[in-house]
Design a protein around this motif. Structure first.
Motif, PDB file in Angstrom:
ATOM      1  N   ASP A   1      20.552   3.573 -10.093  1.00 12.53           N
ATOM      2  CA  ASP A   1      19.441   4.022  -9.253  1.00 12.53           C
ATOM      3  C   ASP A   1      19.904   4.309  -7.824  1.00 12.53           C
ATOM      4  OD1 ASP A   1      17.740   3.784 -11.419  1.00 12.53           O
ATOM      5  OD2 ASP A   1      16.789   1.933 -10.718  1.00 12.53           O
ATOM      6  N   THR A   2      20.741   3.453  -7.289  1.00 14.48           N
ATOM      7  CA  THR A   2      21.224   3.633  -5.921  1.00 14.48           C
ATOM      8  C   THR A   2      22.204   4.793  -5.845  1.00 14.48           C
ATOM      9  OG1 THR A   2      20.932   1.253  -5.590  1.00 14.48           O
ATOM     10  CG2 THR A   2      22.204   2.439  -3.924  1.00 14.48           C
ATOM     11  N   LEU A   3      23.054   4.934  -6.844  1.00 13.55           N
ATOM     12  CA  LEU A   3      24.001   6.052  -6.893  1.00 13.55           C
ATOM     13  C   LEU A   3      23.255   7.381  -6.787  1.00 13.55           C
ATOM     14  CD1 LEU A   3      27.018   6.454  -9.244  1.00 13.55           C
ATOM     15  CD2 LEU A   3      25.357   8.287  -9.060  1.00 13.55           C
ATOM     16  N   LYS A   4      22.195   7.524  -7.563  1.00 17.62           N
ATOM     17  CA  LYS A   4      21.428   8.774  -7.555  1.00 17.62           C
ATOM     18  C   LYS A   4      20.768   9.044  -6.206  1.00 17.62           C
ATOM     19  CE  LYS A   4      19.229   9.999 -11.358  1.00 17.62           C
ATOM     20  NZ  LYS A   4      19.870  11.140 -11.966  1.00 17.62           N
ATOM     21  N   GLN A   5      20.532   7.997  -5.420  1.00 20.08           N
ATOM     22  CA  GLN A   5      19.876   8.157  -4.124  1.00 20.08           C
ATOM     23  C   GLN A   5      20.845   8.472  -2.991  1.00 20.08           C
ATOM     24  OE1 GLN A   5      17.691   4.554  -3.473  1.00 20.08           O
ATOM     25  NE2 GLN A   5      16.245   4.945  -5.118  1.00 20.08           N
ATOM     26  N   VAL A   6      22.058   7.901  -3.018  1.00 18.24           N
ATOM     27  CA  VAL A   6      22.894   7.967  -1.811  1.00 18.24           C
ATOM     28  C   VAL A   6      24.277   8.595  -1.971  1.00 18.24           C
ATOM     29  CG1 VAL A   6      21.722   5.946  -0.848  1.00 18.24           C
ATOM     30  CG2 VAL A   6      23.883   5.631  -2.061  1.00 18.24           C
ATOM     31  N   VAL A   7      24.738   8.788  -3.179  1.00 21.99           N
ATOM     32  CA  VAL A   7      26.098   9.302  -3.359  1.00 21.99           C
ATOM     33  C   VAL A   7      26.085  10.837  -3.304  1.00 21.99           C
ATOM     34  CG1 VAL A   7      28.084   9.397  -4.922  1.00 21.99           C
ATOM     35  CG2 VAL A   7      26.792   7.264  -4.662  1.00 21.99           C
ATOM     36  N   PRO A   8      27.003  11.433  -2.518  1.00 22.39           N
ATOM     37  CA  PRO A   8      27.018  12.894  -2.377  1.00 22.39           C
ATOM     38  C   PRO A   8      27.598  13.605  -3.607  1.00 22.39           C
ATOM     39  CG  PRO A   8      28.777  11.940  -1.076  1.00 22.39           C
ATOM     40  CD  PRO A   8      27.993  10.790  -1.649  1.00 22.39           C
ATOM     41  N   ILE A   9      26.758  13.664  -4.636  1.00 25.13           N
ATOM     42  CA  ILE A   9      27.055  14.394  -5.864  1.00 25.13           C
ATOM     43  C   ILE A   9      25.845  15.279  -6.125  1.00 25.13           C
ATOM     44  CG2 ILE A   9      27.470  14.227  -8.355  1.00 25.13           C
ATOM     45  CD1 ILE A   9      28.736  11.454  -7.800  1.00 25.13           C
ATOM     46  N   TRP A  10      26.108  16.560  -6.376  1.00 24.70           N
ATOM     47  CA  TRP A  10      25.025  17.519  -6.558  1.00 24.70           C
ATOM     48  C   TRP A  10      25.086  18.111  -7.952  1.00 24.70           C
ATOM     49  CZ3 TRP A  10      28.426  17.343  -2.455  1.00 24.70           C
ATOM     50  CH2 TRP A  10      27.891  16.815  -1.280  1.00 24.70           C
ATOM     51  N   LYS A  11      23.905  18.366  -8.525  1.00 27.87           N
ATOM     52  CA  LYS A  11      23.807  18.861  -9.895  1.00 27.87           C
ATOM     53  C   LYS A  11      23.093  20.205  -9.929  1.00 27.87           C
ATOM     54  CE  LYS A  11      20.740  16.857 -12.624  1.00 27.87           C
ATOM     55  NZ  LYS A  11      20.093  15.887 -13.533  1.00 27.87           N
ATOM     56  N   LYS A  12      23.706  21.147 -10.662  1.00 27.61           N
ATOM     57  CA  LYS A  12      23.077  22.449 -10.896  1.00 27.61           C
ATOM     58  C   LYS A  12      22.803  22.573 -12.390  1.00 27.61           C
ATOM     59  CE  LYS A  12      25.295  26.082  -9.409  1.00 27.61           C
ATOM     60  NZ  LYS A  12      26.108  27.322  -9.303  1.00 27.61           N
ATOM     61  N   GLU A  13      21.541  22.817 -12.725  1.00 24.55           N
ATOM     62  CA  GLU A  13      21.178  23.031 -14.114  1.00 24.55           C
ATOM     63  C   GLU A  13      21.254  24.523 -14.408  1.00 24.55           C
ATOM     64  OE1 GLU A  13      18.110  19.401 -14.983  1.00 24.55           O
ATOM     65  OE2 GLU A  13      17.282  21.197 -14.057  1.00 24.55           O
ATOM     66  N   LYS A  14      21.904  24.858 -15.522  1.00 20.22           N
ATOM     67  CA  LYS A  14      22.029  26.259 -15.919  1.00 20.22           C
ATOM     68  C   LYS A  14      21.124  26.522 -17.111  1.00 20.22           C
ATOM     69  CE  LYS A  14      26.585  27.148 -14.142  1.00 20.22           C
ATOM     70  NZ  LYS A  14      27.863  27.816 -14.375  1.00 20.22           N
ATOM     71  N   PHE A  15      20.278  27.539 -16.932  1.00 21.13           N
ATOM     72  CA  PHE A  15      19.339  27.958 -17.963  1.00 21.13           C
ATOM     73  C   PHE A  15      19.687  29.387 -18.377  1.00 21.13           C
ATOM     74  CE2 PHE A  15      17.132  25.151 -14.960  1.00 21.13           C
ATOM     75  CZ  PHE A  15      16.735  24.137 -15.815  1.00 21.13           C
ATOM     76  N   GLU A  16      19.073  29.883 -19.441  1.00 22.28           N
ATOM     77  CA  GLU A  16      19.314  31.260 -19.870  1.00 22.28           C
ATOM     78  C   GLU A  16      18.897  32.255 -18.801  1.00 22.28           C
ATOM     79  OE1 GLU A  16      17.533  31.994 -23.663  1.00 22.28           O
ATOM     80  OE2 GLU A  16      18.859  30.582 -24.687  1.00 22.28           O
ATOM     81  N   ASP A  17      17.868  31.914 -18.018  1.00 17.68           N
ATOM     82  CA  ASP A  17      17.346  32.855 -17.030  1.00 17.68           C
ATOM     83  C   ASP A  17      17.752  32.523 -15.586  1.00 17.68           C
ATOM     84  OD1 ASP A  17      15.824  30.585 -16.763  1.00 17.68           O
ATOM     85  OD2 ASP A  17      13.892  31.622 -16.768  1.00 17.68           O
TER      86      ASP A  17
ATOM     87  N   TRP B   1      19.607  24.263  -8.468  1.00 18.96           N
ATOM     88  CA  TRP B   1      20.170  23.035  -7.914  1.00 18.96           C
ATOM     89  C   TRP B   1      19.074  21.978  -7.949  1.00 18.96           C
ATOM     90  CZ3 TRP B   1      25.080  22.028  -7.173  1.00 18.96           C
ATOM     91  CH2 TRP B   1      25.962  23.096  -6.998  1.00 18.96           C
ATOM     92  N   VAL B   2      19.411  20.818  -8.483  1.00 19.06           N
ATOM     93  CA  VAL B   2      18.457  19.720  -8.611  1.00 19.06           C
ATOM     94  C   VAL B   2      18.619  18.813  -7.408  1.00 19.06           C
ATOM     95  CG1 VAL B   2      17.743  17.771 -10.033  1.00 19.06           C
ATOM     96  CG2 VAL B   2      18.589  19.867 -11.110  1.00 19.06           C
ATOM     97  N   ALA B   3      17.490  18.389  -6.841  1.00 21.94           N
ATOM     98  CA  ALA B   3      17.521  17.496  -5.699  1.00 21.94           C
ATOM     99  C   ALA B   3      18.321  16.251  -6.065  1.00 21.94           C
ATOM    100  CB  ALA B   3      16.113  17.109  -5.266  1.00 21.94           C
ATOM    101  N   ALA B   4      19.323  15.943  -5.276  1.00 15.47           N
ATOM    102  CA  ALA B   4      20.170  14.786  -5.542  1.00 15.47           C
ATOM    103  C   ALA B   4      19.434  13.484  -5.295  1.00 15.47           C
ATOM    104  CB  ALA B   4      21.419  14.858  -4.681  1.00 15.47           C
ATOM    105  N   HIS B   5      18.452  13.530  -4.397  1.00 20.11           N
ATOM    106  CA  HIS B   5      17.754  12.318  -3.997  1.00 20.11           C
ATOM    107  C   HIS B   5      16.257  12.473  -4.233  1.00 20.11           C
ATOM    108  CE1 HIS B   5      21.632  11.588  -2.292  1.00 20.11           C
ATOM    109  NE2 HIS B   5      21.491  12.589  -1.470  1.00 20.11           N
TER     110      HIS B   5
END
Length: 136
Positions: free
Chosen positions: A111-127, A131-135
């Motif tokens: 839970d804390t990792l998802k709130q404070v660690v500088p890792i960013w996620k991009k979801e790829k869809f067909e269309d 970028w998903v909010a990291a926090h």
């Protein structure tokens, strides 16, 4: 073991890293890439990280958890790069003398990792990509 990796995470190595004679429990969290978000099909995920800062923050989280629970050992490995459906994005293992503490510490760490660690996620869809909010 606290790390950011570009290759697949060796889950057994993460578990082995927290083996301890005084541990009566090892709790493991494996975060995997799912095939949909809010009923929309996901093709793959891309993770980016500020590696040195991410490792520093993950170590801080591990230290904070060790102050709250009787942790024997902790390991946190997060992947970056392009991940396919079903692949592990993060593996966390915590060993403690008793099970309740290992569950609580592991939950606190993710839970804390998802709130404070500088890792960013991009979801790829067909269309397109999002970028998903990291926090959240």
């Amino acid at each position: 073991m606290i790390a950011i990796t570009e290759g697949p995470i060796n889950t057994q190595a993460v578990i082995d890293a927290v083996q301890a004679d005084g541990a009566g429990a090892i709790n493991v969290f494996i975060g995997t890439v799912r095939n949909q978000t809010q009923a929309k099909p996901v093709i793959q995920l891309d993770f980016e990280a500020y590696d040195s800062m991410a490792v520093k923050k993950m170590q801080e989280i591990a230290n904070q958890a060790a102050e709250r629970w009787p942790i024997q050992k902790v390991a946190i490995v997060h992947r970056k790069g392009t991940l396919q459906i079903g692949e592990a994005a993060v593996v966390i293992a915590v060993s403690t003398p008793h099970r309740k503490a290992s569950f609580e510490a592991c939950e606190y760490i993710i839970d804390t990792l998802k709130q404070v660690v500088p890792i960013w996620k991009k979801e790829k869809f067909e269309d397109g990509d999002v970028w998903v909010a990291a926090h959240p």
